[in-house]
Each structure stands twice: as structure tokens, then as C-alpha cells.
Motif scaffolding. Sequence first.
Motif, PDB file in Angstrom:
ATOM      1  N   PRO A  32      27.706  36.532  33.045  1.00  0.00           N
ATOM      2  CA  PRO A  32      28.427  36.632  34.323  1.00  0.00           C
ATOM      3  C   PRO A  32      29.907  36.269  34.146  1.00  0.00           C
ATOM      4  N   THR A  33      30.735  36.851  35.016  1.00  0.00           N
ATOM      5  CA  THR A  33      32.172  36.596  34.990  1.00  0.00           C
ATOM      6  C   THR A  33      32.539  35.749  36.195  1.00  0.00           C
ATOM      7  N   ALA A  34      33.177  34.622  35.948  1.00  0.00           N
ATOM      8  CA  ALA A  34      33.641  33.751  37.038  1.00  0.00           C
ATOM      9  C   ALA A  34      34.739  34.471  37.818  1.00  0.00           C
ATOM     10  N   PRO A  35      34.936  34.142  39.103  1.00  0.00           N
ATOM     11  CA  PRO A  35      35.896  34.869  39.946  1.00  0.00           C
ATOM     12  C   PRO A  35      37.316  34.974  39.386  1.00  0.00           C
ATOM     13  N   ASP A  36      37.830  33.947  38.767  1.00  0.00           N
ATOM     14  CA  ASP A  36      39.195  34.006  38.245  1.00  0.00           C
ATOM     15  C   ASP A  36      39.249  34.250  36.739  1.00  0.00           C
ATOM     16  N   ALA A  37      38.133  34.553  36.138  1.00  0.00           N
ATOM     17  CA  ALA A  37      38.086  34.711  34.687  1.00  0.00           C
ATOM     18  C   ALA A  37      38.376  36.156  34.267  1.00  0.00           C
ATOM     19  N   PHE A  38      38.749  36.300  33.012  1.00  0.00           N
ATOM     20  CA  PHE A  38      38.953  37.632  32.444  1.00  0.00           C
ATOM     21  C   PHE A  38      37.601  38.334  32.386  1.00  0.00           C
ATOM     22  N   PRO A  39      37.520  39.582  32.814  1.00  0.00           N
ATOM     23  CA  PRO A  39      36.227  40.289  32.877  1.00  0.00           C
ATOM     24  C   PRO A  39      35.770  40.836  31.516  1.00  0.00           C
ATOM     25  N   ASP A  91      38.181  44.961  39.190  1.00  0.00           N
ATOM     26  CA  ASP A  91      38.553  43.737  38.469  1.00  0.00           C
ATOM     27  C   ASP A  91      40.071  43.583  38.397  1.00  0.00           C
ATOM     28  N   ILE A  92      40.771  44.688  38.158  1.00  0.00           N
ATOM     29  CA  ILE A  92      42.240  44.624  38.106  1.00  0.00           C
ATOM     30  C   ILE A  92      42.786  44.201  39.471  1.00  0.00           C
ATOM     31  N   GLU A  93      42.276  44.801  40.520  1.00  0.00           N
ATOM     32  CA  GLU A  93      42.718  44.444  41.871  1.00  0.00           C
ATOM     33  C   GLU A  93      42.437  42.961  42.160  1.00  0.00           C
ATOM     34  N   ARG A  94      41.255  42.487  41.754  1.00  0.00           N
ATOM     35  CA  ARG A  94      40.884  41.081  41.974  1.00  0.00           C
ATOM     36  C   ARG A  94      41.832  40.147  41.230  1.00  0.00           C
TER      37      ARG A  94
END
Length: 135
Positions: A32-39, A91-94
Amino acid sequence: MRTYGVWPVVAVVALGGAIGASARYGASLIWPTAPDAFPWTTLLVNVVGCAVMGVFMVLLTELWTAHRLLRPFFGTGVLGGFTTFSTYAADIERLVDGGHVRTGLAYLGLTVLAALGAVWSAAWATRRVVAGRRR
């Protein structure tokens, strides 16, 4: 000449898409990818999917005479469902909306370069293996 309708193609694309999307979902559960982490998971999924596409296209166009439904099943369905360029865009938008503009731009460029490099290198390596086996 025998003609086929479009429904077998639609059916195999849908089946392959379900398989590919399920595999991608499984990857997102495992890593899983954390909300502020690199995807990283999305990047890895897209790069692996592009590499497999490079291998598949060389095998399909230069080595095998495949069934007419193999390409829509695996290429469009499985790999289309597995790779996720819509999640890449989200992901880029986030990242940008979260104030991580440089990370978002790096991810934007890294994904394009890594995906194109994966297709090219996998196709190149597959051609070398195929040529070596023909000698």
C-alpha cells in the motif's frame, strides 16, 4: 472465409481486464501507498506491465502464429487491466495538490521514461533470445 462477431473479442478483453485489474489490486494490498508517499507500487506495476508487453509483442509478431483472441485477451485485457495510467494521473494530481510539486513532476517523468525503457529493453532482450534459439 469464416467471419466472427465482435462479442468473443469483447468477452476475452473483459475477462483479461478482470484478471489484470485483480492482479493490480492485489499489488496495492501487498504494497500500500501512504497518502503523501511516492507511489512506488503504481510505478512498479506500470513498468512491469510495459516490460511484459514488450516481450508479448515480440513473441506475437515475430515468433508465434497465435489464436485471434490471444492478443485482445492478454495485451488489451490482462495488461490493460494490470497497468494503470489513470491511477498514475491521479497520483500526480494528489502529489501536486498536497504540495509535493517536485515529487509529482519527478513521478511524471520517471514513469514515462521507465515505461518506455521497459518496453524497449524487454523487446530487445526477447529478440536476442529468439535469435539465439534459431541458430
